[in-house]
Design a protein around this motif. Structure first.
Motif, PDB file in Angstrom:
ATOM      1  N   TRP A  22      -9.955   4.185  -7.709  1.00 46.65           N
ATOM      2  CA  TRP A  22      -9.936   3.603  -6.364  1.00 46.65           C
ATOM      3  C   TRP A  22      -8.506   3.576  -5.806  1.00 46.65           C
ATOM      4  CZ3 TRP A  22      -7.978  -1.246  -4.644  1.00 46.65           C
ATOM      5  CH2 TRP A  22      -8.358  -1.585  -3.347  1.00 46.65           C
ATOM      6  N   GLU A  23      -7.553   3.177  -6.642  1.00 54.56           N
ATOM      7  CA  GLU A  23      -6.149   3.161  -6.205  1.00 54.56           C
ATOM      8  C   GLU A  23      -5.691   4.578  -5.849  1.00 54.56           C
ATOM      9  OE1 GLU A  23      -4.174   0.886  -5.280  1.00 54.56           O
ATOM     10  OE2 GLU A  23      -4.059  -0.791  -6.652  1.00 54.56           O
ATOM     11  N   LYS A  27      -7.554   7.008  -4.799  1.00 56.31           N
ATOM     12  CA  LYS A  27      -8.209   7.377  -3.535  1.00 56.31           C
ATOM     13  C   LYS A  27      -7.441   6.781  -2.356  1.00 56.31           C
ATOM     14  CE  LYS A  27     -12.788   7.252  -1.321  1.00 56.31           C
ATOM     15  NZ  LYS A  27     -12.259   7.750  -0.118  1.00 56.31           N
ATOM     16  N   ASN A  28      -7.007   5.536  -2.495  1.00 52.57           N
ATOM     17  CA  ASN A  28      -6.210   4.894  -1.443  1.00 52.57           C
ATOM     18  C   ASN A  28      -4.861   5.589  -1.250  1.00 52.57           C
ATOM     19  OD1 ASN A  28      -8.185   2.998  -0.982  1.00 52.57           O
ATOM     20  ND2 ASN A  28      -7.245   1.465  -2.310  1.00 52.57           N
ATOM     21  N   LEU A  29      -4.399   6.231  -2.283  1.00 54.25           N
ATOM     22  CA  LEU A  29      -3.124   6.941  -2.238  1.00 54.25           C
ATOM     23  C   LEU A  29      -3.253   8.264  -1.487  1.00 54.25           C
ATOM     24  CD1 LEU A  29      -0.286   6.486  -3.340  1.00 54.25           C
ATOM     25  CD2 LEU A  29      -0.981   7.652  -5.413  1.00 54.25           C
ATOM     26  N   GLY A  30      -4.486   8.741  -1.362  1.00 59.32           N
ATOM     27  CA  GLY A  30      -4.716   9.984  -0.636  1.00 59.32           C
ATOM     28  C   GLY A  30      -4.760  11.220  -1.508  1.00 59.32           C
ATOM     29  N   THR A  40       0.821  -1.206   0.000  1.00 55.84           N
ATOM     30  CA  THR A  40       0.000   0.000   0.000  1.00 55.84           C
ATOM     31  C   THR A  40       0.857   1.259   0.000  1.00 55.84           C
ATOM     32  OG1 THR A  40      -0.147  -0.061   2.408  1.00 55.84           O
ATOM     33  CG2 THR A  40      -1.936  -1.112   1.169  1.00 55.84           C
ATOM     34  N   ILE A  47       1.724   1.299  -5.355  1.00 57.25           N
ATOM     35  CA  ILE A  47       0.507   1.784  -6.008  1.00 57.25           C
ATOM     36  C   ILE A  47       0.837   2.379  -7.363  1.00 57.25           C
ATOM     37  CG2 ILE A  47      -1.368   3.477  -5.859  1.00 57.25           C
ATOM     38  CD1 ILE A  47      -1.369   2.968  -2.819  1.00 57.25           C
ATOM     39  N   TYR A  52     -11.087   1.222 -11.201  1.00 59.36           N
ATOM     40  CA  TYR A  52     -10.046   0.649 -10.341  1.00 59.36           C
ATOM     41  C   TYR A  52      -8.895   1.640 -10.160  1.00 59.36           C
ATOM     42  CZ  TYR A  52      -5.938  -2.010  -8.979  1.00 59.36           C
ATOM     43  OH  TYR A  52      -4.797  -2.418  -8.348  1.00 59.36           O
TER      44      TYR A  52
END
Length: 129
Positions: free
Chosen positions: A64-65, A67-70, A9, A14, A61
């Motif tokens: 989404w990645e 978003k997970n990265l901030g 993560t 990413i 997707y």
């Protein structure tokens, strides 16, 4: 396979996953006899309705990645807008197939993510050559 994607993560993992997905969707093949790159987005998009659903999900997707990265919310919305615009174009039978060659939403989204990573996570930069 000789190619493994990182499962972490962290920003570097990413970035590698997003770059690999963009390459697969937008530039994994060439049109025979030319140097025009195409990817699974253009090929799968030829299948009516189902192809557009699949390519939209694959584009989502990447969002989404990110978003997970901030990434900031406005960049997420911009990326979602790129995917949504591509999906709306894809609904129109012939225009949507042609648009996949000219409006590459995944490449645009990769550019947004790279710009963010280069500024906020410079250790994730990869020398391209």
């Amino acid at each position: 396979m000789g190619f493994e994607l990182p499962t972490g993560t962290d920003p570097v993992s990413i970035r590698k996953r997003i770059e690999a997905m963009e390459m697969l969707l937008e530039r994994s093949f060439s049109v025979p006899g030319t140097k025009i790159p195409i990817g699974l987005d253009s090929i799968i998009g030829l299948v009516p309705v189902l192809g557009d659903i699949i390519t939209t999900a694959l584009g989502a997707y990447l969002v989404w990645e990110a978003k997970n990265l901030g990434l900031p919310q406005w960049k997420i919305w911009r990326m979602a807008g790129n995917v949504g615009f591509d999906a709306v174009l894809g609904v129109v039978p012939v225009v949507g197939d042609a648009a996949d060659f000219f409006f590459r939403s995944n490449t645009r989204n990769l550019r947004i993510v790279k710009k963010h990573l280069d500024k906020h996570h410079p250790e994730s930069r990869i020398i391209e050559g």
